[in-house]
Design an enzyme around this catalytic site. Structure first.
Site, PDB file in Angstrom:
ATOM      1  N   SER A 111       6.983   2.953  -2.655  1.00 43.49           N
ATOM      2  CA  SER A 111       7.845   3.290  -1.728  1.00 43.49           C
ATOM      3  C   SER A 111       9.308   3.731  -2.944  1.00 43.49           C
ATOM      4  O   SER A 111       8.932   3.979  -3.803  1.00 43.49           O
ATOM      5  CB  SER A 111       8.662   2.552  -1.319  1.00 43.49           C
ATOM      6  OG  SER A 111       9.174   0.974  -2.184  1.00 43.49           O
TER       7      SER A 111
ATOM      8  N   GLU B 297      10.568   7.584   6.732  1.00 44.09           N
ATOM      9  CA  GLU B 297       9.149   7.113   6.807  1.00 44.09           C
ATOM     10  C   GLU B 297       8.981   5.784   7.589  1.00 44.09           C
ATOM     11  O   GLU B 297       9.778   4.780   7.538  1.00 44.09           O
ATOM     12  CB  GLU B 297       8.550   6.980   5.438  1.00 44.09           C
ATOM     13  CG  GLU B 297       6.830   6.988   5.644  1.00 44.09           C
ATOM     14  CD  GLU B 297       6.713   6.398   4.063  1.00 44.09           C
ATOM     15  OE1 GLU B 297       8.016   5.775   3.165  1.00 44.09           O
ATOM     16  OE2 GLU B 297       5.608   6.156   3.864  1.00 44.09           O
TER      17      GLU B 297
ATOM     18  N   LYS C 172      -0.253  -4.897 -11.749  1.00 48.19           N
ATOM     19  CA  LYS C 172       0.502  -5.344 -11.424  1.00 48.19           C
ATOM     20  C   LYS C 172       0.396  -5.310  -9.767  1.00 48.19           C
ATOM     21  O   LYS C 172       1.261  -4.177  -9.485  1.00 48.19           O
ATOM     22  CB  LYS C 172       2.035  -5.827 -11.510  1.00 48.19           C
ATOM     23  CG  LYS C 172       2.366  -7.018 -10.847  1.00 48.19           C
ATOM     24  CD  LYS C 172       4.105  -6.860 -10.936  1.00 48.19           C
ATOM     25  CE  LYS C 172       4.405  -5.623  -9.126  1.00 48.19           C
ATOM     26  NZ  LYS C 172       3.928  -6.910  -7.946  1.00 48.19           N
TER      27      LYS C 172
ATOM     28  N   CYS D  26       0.662   7.085   2.453  1.00 47.00           N
ATOM     29  CA  CYS D  26       1.312   7.396   2.659  1.00 47.00           C
ATOM     30  C   CYS D  26       0.562   8.981   2.628  1.00 47.00           C
ATOM     31  O   CYS D  26       1.168  10.342   2.359  1.00 47.00           O
ATOM     32  CB  CYS D  26       1.343   7.495   1.027  1.00 47.00           C
ATOM     33  SG  CYS D  26       0.076   8.495   0.296  1.00 47.00           S
TER      34      CYS D  26
ATOM     35  N   PHE E  41       0.949  -2.060  -0.895  1.00 47.88           N
ATOM     36  CA  PHE E  41       0.183  -2.996  -0.023  1.00 47.88           C
ATOM     37  C   PHE E  41      -1.021  -2.585   0.294  1.00 47.88           C
ATOM     38  O   PHE E  41      -2.430  -2.966   0.931  1.00 47.88           O
ATOM     39  CB  PHE E  41       0.908  -4.106   0.727  1.00 47.88           C
ATOM     40  CG  PHE E  41       1.276  -2.483   1.823  1.00 47.88           C
ATOM     41  CD1 PHE E  41       0.215  -3.148   3.233  1.00 47.88           C
ATOM     42  CD2 PHE E  41       2.202  -2.747   1.915  1.00 47.88           C
ATOM     43  CE1 PHE E  41       0.726  -1.912   3.913  1.00 47.88           C
ATOM     44  CE2 PHE E  41       2.686  -1.289   2.903  1.00 47.88           C
ATOM     45  CZ  PHE E  41       1.714  -2.299   3.560  1.00 47.88           C
TER      46      PHE E  41
ATOM     47  N   GLU F 285       2.087  -8.066  -4.499  1.00 46.94           N
ATOM     48  CA  GLU F 285       2.093  -8.993  -4.523  1.00 46.94           C
ATOM     49  C   GLU F 285       1.687  -9.772  -3.003  1.00 46.94           C
ATOM     50  O   GLU F 285       1.659 -10.767  -2.501  1.00 46.94           O
ATOM     51  CB  GLU F 285       3.228  -9.723  -4.314  1.00 46.94           C
ATOM     52  CG  GLU F 285       4.309  -9.391  -3.739  1.00 46.94           C
ATOM     53  CD  GLU F 285       5.096  -8.206  -3.735  1.00 46.94           C
ATOM     54  OE1 GLU F 285       4.291  -7.623  -4.613  1.00 46.94           O
ATOM     55  OE2 GLU F 285       6.087  -7.656  -3.275  1.00 46.94           O
ATOM     56  N   ARG F 286       1.329  -8.090  -1.322  1.00 43.52           N
ATOM     57  CA  ARG F 286       0.838  -8.309  -0.884  1.00 43.52           C
ATOM     58  C   ARG F 286      -0.494  -8.701  -0.409  1.00 43.52           C
ATOM     59  O   ARG F 286      -1.157  -9.801   0.848  1.00 43.52           O
ATOM     60  CB  ARG F 286       1.736  -7.900   0.387  1.00 43.52           C
ATOM     61  CG  ARG F 286       3.183  -7.789   0.272  1.00 43.52           C
ATOM     62  CD  ARG F 286       3.356  -7.063   1.226  1.00 43.52           C
ATOM     63  NE  ARG F 286       4.718  -5.986   0.974  1.00 43.52           N
ATOM     64  CZ  ARG F 286       4.779  -4.801   1.464  1.00 43.52           C
ATOM     65  NH1 ARG F 286       5.494  -4.877   2.680  1.00 43.52           N
ATOM     66  NH2 ARG F 286       5.648  -3.462   1.106  1.00 43.52           N
TER      67      ARG F 286
END
Ligand code: NAD
Length: 522
Positions: free
Chosen positions: A249, A404, A196, A304, A172, A199-200
């Site tokens: 993640s 994290e 893909k 990140c 995201f 979805e957020r």
């Protein structure tokens, strides 16, 4: 009407999530160059993180829809892989121009769905655009090797051939940049692709698809499916998908790497991070503190490559009070508000998680020098805001260090020497990025050579490489052997075919008899 007046809010939300009723627009699938409404009955709400209002509903694509995306990519591959490299290059030229023209629109969508500030959202688009610009050099990038005369009248050459249908699964936090690390490189090498997005916040990807189609990319070359675990499993298992690029993640990355590899696919997986900034006492104080604050709290720490840990070496610890004052002054509000320095976190769950990790640090004995919990943002009381937070005297055993955090939280520690700092950095499970701040070349060189981290900045807080290089995380931050974009990106999306050929004139003297020994080509 009945629902609104008799059902509690949670029930309505659940029904909305299941697709029984909603007024929010839906995000479409993109198959065969068409935006298609999904027939699913499973939907995910995307909320504006500054208000928690629903901005769109994302379908969890059905198995039939995902299969039709793969069929489309498979059919397109035969023709697309046979187009000339100059045709593919021309589409990239048009695509990069269209992204530039639509920069503001894409950035606004990112701010609405993801929450980051508008200027930061433009940076998100720009860093992806740079990959597209680099793809415009594909005739040079995809060159193979040749060697003539490896034996009498015999030459060898290599071609970088596309793999077929490849897939990308994205996180995201960079809704434009990370998809742009993937599908442009894949398609310019002659592959077709399934994407893909998270979805957020899938909106930026959908705008990019519109632009790609406008740039002349034929149907089926890039298809977009939406969903959560089922769509990830579909990608890992589908036999027609030859390679997977993943960013996100650890939990998802390890899983996708293992499941995809078991199914014989190439997988590259960029994962979590805990990036250390090492502050030497000889550093330029003003510039170091400016950079540290930006890199720790920018994007609300949801990068990140955020510098989420500061290691103060020797007397540089005396700068900590000034660091705290600078962090305190950052403006926290919705990303589209003028002067916003940091926006909200992606979800209420992310906010809770970050606040819990701050509390874990306090409970374990860290000093809370700045507490961003409980911040009230006028006009955005329902947003997922956490203000800049600094935990000092953090020990490497504390949960706020081992995990994290992915929020606007800087954990900080003091050590006597550079060697102590290097030990801490190398003992951490991650190796994504790091930065050292110093005016001493020998110190900088020692650090860059001895730290086991993929991307090192010297007086550069977020050393994300430009696309002529590659994004090179190491240890727990990466699975696979070929990194994203740059030369390694071309390697990932191609396989080498080696051709050895002999061409002899009719007057050449042919040897008599068949040789049954291994040809040695001397
Ligand atoms: P995430 O792993 O939750 O989601 C990434 C993608 O994986 C999404 O498309 C999601 O649908 C899917 N997914 C989520 N959970 C899954 C599971 N259990 N099994 C299979 N698929 C799953 O990541 P995120 O929260 O969207 O992104 C933040 C994370 O990404 C952070 O850890 C951050 O460090 C990392 N990240 C790494 C890099 C890098 O280059 N190293 C860059 C950006 C983000």
């Amino acid at each position: 009407f009945v629902l609104r007046f008799v059902a509690p809010r949670q029930v309505i939300n659940r029904l909305l999530a299941r697709g029984y009723a909603s007024s929010a627009p839906t995000t479409k699938l993109f198959i065969d160059n068409e935006f298609v409404e999904s027939k699913t009955n499973k939907w995910v709400d995307v909320n504006n993180p500054a208000t928690n209002e629903v901005v769109t509903r994302v379908p969890e694509a059905t198995q039939a829809e995902m299969q039709s995306a793969v069929n489309s990519a498979k059919t397109a591959f035969a023709k697309w892989s046979d187009t000339t490299i100059l045709t593919r290059q021309q589409i990239m030229f048009k695509f990069q121009a269209l992204i530039k023209e639509n920069m503001g629109r894409i950035a606004a969508n990112i701010t609405e769905e993801q929450g980051k500030t508008l200027v930061d959202a433009e940076g998100d688009v720009l860093r992806g655009l740079q990959v597209v610009e680099h793809c415009c050099s594909i005739p040079s990038l995809q060159l193979g090797e040749t060697l003539y005369g490896i034996a009498k009248d015999m030459d060898t050459m290599t071609y970088r051939m596309p793999l077929g249908v490849v897939a990308g699964i994205t996180p995201f936090n960079f809704p434009a940049m990370i998809p742009l690390w993937m599908f442009p490189m894949a398609l310019v090498c002659g592959n077709t692709s399934i994407l893909k997005p998270s979805e957020r916040d899938p909106g930026a990807t959908m705008i990019l698809m519109e632009l790609l189609r406008e740039a002349g990319c034929p149907p089926g070359v890039v298809n977009v499916i939406h969903g959560c675990h089922d769509s990830v499993n579909f990608i890992c298992d589908n036999p027609d998908i030859k390679a997977i690029s993943f960013v996100g993640s650890d939990q998802a990355g390890e899983y996708i790497y293992e499941r995809g590899s078991k199914n014989g696919k190439r997988v590259q997986a960029n994962m979590g991070a805990k990036n250390h900034g090492v502050i030497m006492p000889d550093a330029n104080k003003d510039s170091t503190l400016t950079q540290l604050v930006g890199a720790a709290f920018g994007a609300a720490g949801q990068r990140c490559m955020a510098l989420s840990t500061a290691i103060f070496v020797g007397d540089s610890k005396n700068w900590i009070p000034e660091l705290v004052e600078r962090a305190r002054k950052l403006k926290v509000t919705a990303g589209h508000e003028p002067g916003s320095d940091l926006g909200p976190l992606i979800s209420p769950e992310a906010k809770d998680r970050v606040c819990n990790l701050i509390q874990a640090g306090v409970d374990a004995g860290a000093d809370l020098l700045l507490d961003g919990r409980g911040i009230k943002v006028p006009g955005y009381e329902k947003g997922n805001f956490v203000g800049p937070t600094i935990l000092h005297q953090v020990d490497p055993s504390m949960k706020c260090y081992t995990e994290e955090i992915f929020g606007p939280v800087l954990v900080s520690m003091e050590v006597p020497t550079l060697d102590d700092a290097i030990k801490i950095v190398n003992a951490n499970r991650y190796g994504n990025g790091t930065a050292i701040f110093t005016t001493n070349g020998a110190t900088a060189r020692k650090y860059t050579m001895e730290c086991d981290v993929g991307q090192v900045g010297v007086n550069v807080p977020i050393p994300v490489p430009l696309p002529m290089f590659s994004f090179t995380g190491s240890r727990g931050s990466f699975r696979g052997d070929t990194n994203f974009y740059g030369k390694q990106g071309i390697q990932f999306y191609t396989q080498v075919k080696t051709v050895t050929q002999m061409w002899r004139g009719e007057d050449a003297q042919l040897s008599t008899g068949s040789a049954t020994a291994m040809p040695v080509m001397r």
